[in-house]
Design a protein around this motif. Structure first.
Motif, PDB file in Angstrom:
ATOM      1  N   ASN A 121      94.511  22.853 -46.989  1.00 13.31           N
ATOM      2  CA  ASN A 121      93.508  22.385 -47.388  1.00 13.31           C
ATOM      3  C   ASN A 121      93.600  22.561 -49.099  1.00 13.31           C
ATOM      4  O   ASN A 121      93.012  21.025 -49.996  1.00 13.31           O
ATOM      5  CB  ASN A 121      92.429  23.113 -47.091  1.00 13.31           C
TER       6      ASN A 121
ATOM      7  N   ARG B 254      94.415  13.160 -45.906  1.00 11.75           N
ATOM      8  CA  ARG B 254      92.542  13.909 -45.403  1.00 11.75           C
ATOM      9  C   ARG B 254      92.445  13.222 -43.957  1.00 11.75           C
ATOM     10  O   ARG B 254      91.487  14.098 -43.618  1.00 11.75           O
ATOM     11  CB  ARG B 254      91.545  13.114 -46.756  1.00 11.75           C
TER      12      ARG B 254
ATOM     13  N   LEU C  87      93.550  16.354 -41.702  1.00  6.79           N
ATOM     14  CA  LEU C  87      92.880  16.960 -41.807  1.00  6.79           C
ATOM     15  C   LEU C  87      91.881  16.625 -40.689  1.00  6.79           C
ATOM     16  O   LEU C  87      91.594  17.992 -40.132  1.00  6.79           O
ATOM     17  CB  LEU C  87      92.392  17.406 -42.501  1.00  6.79           C
ATOM     18  N   ARG C  88      91.169  15.604 -40.885  1.00 10.02           N
ATOM     19  CA  ARG C  88      89.789  15.530 -39.811  1.00 10.02           C
ATOM     20  C   ARG C  88      90.108  15.410 -38.468  1.00 10.02           C
ATOM     21  O   ARG C  88      89.430  16.021 -38.061  1.00 10.02           O
ATOM     22  CB  ARG C  88      89.634  13.713 -40.860  1.00 10.02           C
TER      23      ARG C  88
ATOM     24  N   SER D 225      89.638  20.064 -41.844  1.00  5.45           N
ATOM     25  CA  SER D 225      89.513  20.061 -43.077  1.00  5.45           C
ATOM     26  C   SER D 225      88.223  21.167 -43.628  1.00  5.45           C
ATOM     27  O   SER D 225      86.798  21.230 -42.752  1.00  5.45           O
ATOM     28  CB  SER D 225      88.465  18.551 -42.833  1.00  5.45           C
TER      29      SER D 225
ATOM     30  N   LYS E 234      86.066  22.437 -47.813  1.00  8.02           N
ATOM     31  CA  LYS E 234      85.823  22.361 -48.793  1.00  8.02           C
ATOM     32  C   LYS E 234      85.033  23.273 -49.031  1.00  8.02           C
ATOM     33  O   LYS E 234      84.408  24.406 -48.329  1.00  8.02           O
ATOM     34  CB  LYS E 234      84.632  21.265 -49.019  1.00  8.02           C
TER      35      LYS E 234
END
Length: 574
Positions: free
Chosen positions: A178, A224, A227-228, A233, A235
């Motif tokens: 990440n 990205r 990860l999704r 994912s 943050k």
């Protein structure tokens, strides 16, 4: 010459620790780590069969294209602070740190060779670390192994940094996929929270997703999207003052590569009054990204509550475990409550904790810890007796006993109450007047549903004022949603564990957005403890209600906390 002398003196200041690092871990590692090492060794042995050919090829290419050995070894800190030699394909000049001492790599680092740049981009320089995994020094998945020079300094300036040393370091991990490589305190701060999340929630399914995602990254598929796709994912937002500190350092002249000493200097630049950088990770904001976008119903402040009791206190087990035998059972309330505290810290949520007086007497330090973290303390009674099974005098005595004990522990007035098992029903409405007489301002005991044990079906579902002969009282009912002319419970507890998460989120969103009112959610510490002792003599329906989906509840709670705005009862009242 003078510069080199200063460098040598600096390197003597921060020596690698010679013994296992002492710490006071605040995490409870997942039980998966008890047998994960065996699986790691088997997989690493299998991967080394084809991997040995590639390692040999890269060693030859490295030696042909730059001076120095093909394999590079470096001292790293492993589980419990034990040192080990980490093996990598050399990607930098052989004299990369001769004049600087230990430094972190930077973007476009001039020390990296052209072949090393390719190997790093494809993560192929880490193939020899399979040998470390086979030897039991590392794991395939885990926190990134750090150099002891940096560990000692980071542990001094970031309380809680030692927590990441509770498990073996990994070749890949949740933080590695990440976030970019460490560059300052803010970046380390962000990685620490993801390392701690992995330690708490590690599982075979999570490891498989991380390994597949890492393999796809080698093929340079969009990160990205990967990860999704794999639900990985995250943050992570550091405290504002660390973000400002990092941005200040990036302005102006080119920044030098971070060293242990520069980290100490950076830590000394933190403004006073900011407190511990990582203490309890309460200043971190972490939000898992979902396909649906940002958090829902962000403007509505809802109430998050915790009924602090142990697994053997529940009313459903009362006939199997008499109160006189409670002390004979293993207490798990402290460990489980701290799991909830860490979860709330992660999402920056303050809650109301209704503490059972019996628990408060035996664990006063736990009550003080909850209060010191900014949460509200309320009363859950003293002996977990159903209100409708008591006389008014018995209820008043139990209420006073709990209130007085909790007030003595935290040194503040207790004004919120929740009855055990929501047992203020139609036949015990008299308890509301006693609450007002005893100085309580808020109650959260009236469940507006039909149930075999509790509930007042015609009660108002929204927060409202009740009028008693003794005076007014705020009532915050547990959440129900109006569907097909009926009140459907979605307040938490067994309902939350039984329903699919998507259904609960839909109903709660409907309460906020369609019915335009806040909701009250509740959870018990034992609901995050799938390993709690079983009570085989309890009725089958009680056992089903108590044990259903315990293993999935913490992950579901994280999904709830990231989508709604929560606060304490006192926050919503004001």
């Amino acid at each position: 010459m003078r510069h080199n002398t200063l460098v040598r003196k600096t390197r003597l200041i921060v020596e690698p620790p010679q013994a296992p690092l002492e710490s006071q871990p605040r995490l409870v590692p997942s039980s998966y780590f008890c047998w994960k090492g065996v699986l790691d060794r088997v997989l690493s042995a299998i991967l080394l069969v084809p991997g040995t050919l590639f390692i040999g090829l890269f060693i030859v290419l490295t030696r042909l294209t730059s001076r120095g050995p093909g394999i590079y070894r470096q001292l790293r800190t492993g589980k419990d602070g034990k040192m080990f030699w980490l093996y990598k394909i050399r990607t930098m000049r052989h004299d990369a740190e001769e004049s600087t001492g230990p430094v972190w790599p930077q973007a476009h680092d001039p020390r990296i060779t052209w072949l090393g740049w390719i190997l790093r981009r494809l993560h192929l320089d880490e193939l020899p670390q399979l040998l470390n995994v086979l030897k039991g020094e590392m794991s395939l998945v885990g926190p990134r192994p750090e150099r002891p020079e940096f560990v000692r300094v980071l542990a001094e300036v970031l309380p809680g940094y030692h927590d990441r040393l509770m498990v073996p370091p990994g070749i890949t991990g949740l933080a590695q996929v990440n976030l970019p490589p460490d560059s300052d305190l803010a970046s380390v701060h962000c990685k620490l929270v993801l390392d701690c999340e992995y330690i708490e929630r590690g599982s075979l399914w999570l490891d498989l997703r991380l390994l597949i995602c890492t393999s796809c990254r080698v093929l340079k598929l969009p990160e990205r999207w990967l990860l999704r796709l794999f639900g990985l994912s995250r943050k992570v937002t550091p405290p504002q003052f660390l973000k400002e500190l990092s941005s200040e350092k990036q302005e102006g002249a080119e920044r030098a590569a971070p060293t242990p000493i520069s980290i100490l200097v950076e830590a000394a630049s933190v403004p006073t009054g900011k407190g511990n950088l990582v203490s309890g990770r309460s200043e971190l904001s972490v939000r898992k990204l979902s396909s649906g976008g940002g958090p829902l119903s962000a403007k509505m402040l809802n109430v998050f509550t915790v009924d602090v009791e142990d697994y053997y206190h529940v009313s459903a087990f009362e006939k199997c475990i008499p109160r006189q035998q409670w002390d004979r059972w293993e207490s798990r309330v402290e460990v489980n409550t701290r799991r909830i505290l860490r979860l709330l810290d992660r999402y920056q949520v303050k809650a109301t904790f209704f503490v059972l007086g019996w628990v408060g007497k035996r664990h006063p330090q736990l009550v003080q810890e909850i209060h010191s973290r900014g949460h509200e303390i309320g009363s859950h009674g003293y002996e977990h007796r159903l209100v409708f099974e008591q006389t008014p005098d018995q209820f008043r005595e139990d209420l006073q006993r709990s209130r007085d004990l909790l007030q003595d522990v935290i040194g503040e007035r207790i004004t919120a109450y929740r009855a055990p098992s929501f047992s203020i029903t139609g036949q015990s409405r008299w308890a509301l007047e006693i609450l007002v007489e005893e100085g309580f301002l808020v109650d959260s005991s009236v469940f507006p549903i039909h149930h075999d044990r509790y509930g007042i079906p015609d009660a108002a579902p929204r927060p409202h004022f009740l009028t008693t002969e003794a005076g007014p009282l705020w009532e915050f009912p547990p959440a129900v949603v109006r569907l097909a002319g009926m009140n459907v419970p979605v307040a938490g507890g067994g309902y939350f564990r039984l329903y699919p998460l998507a259904w609960t989120l839909y109903c709660l969103r409907r309460i906020n957005e369609t019915e335009q009112r806040p909701f009250t959610f509740y959870v018990h510490p034992w609901e995050l403890d799938p390993k709690q002792p079983r009570i085989p003599s309890a009725p089958w329906l009680s056992r089903f209600r108590h044990y259903v989906n315990l293993s999935r509840n913490e992950e579901k709670l994280a999904g709830l906390l990231q989508r709604f705005h929560f606060g304490r009862l006192c926050d919503v009242v004001h």
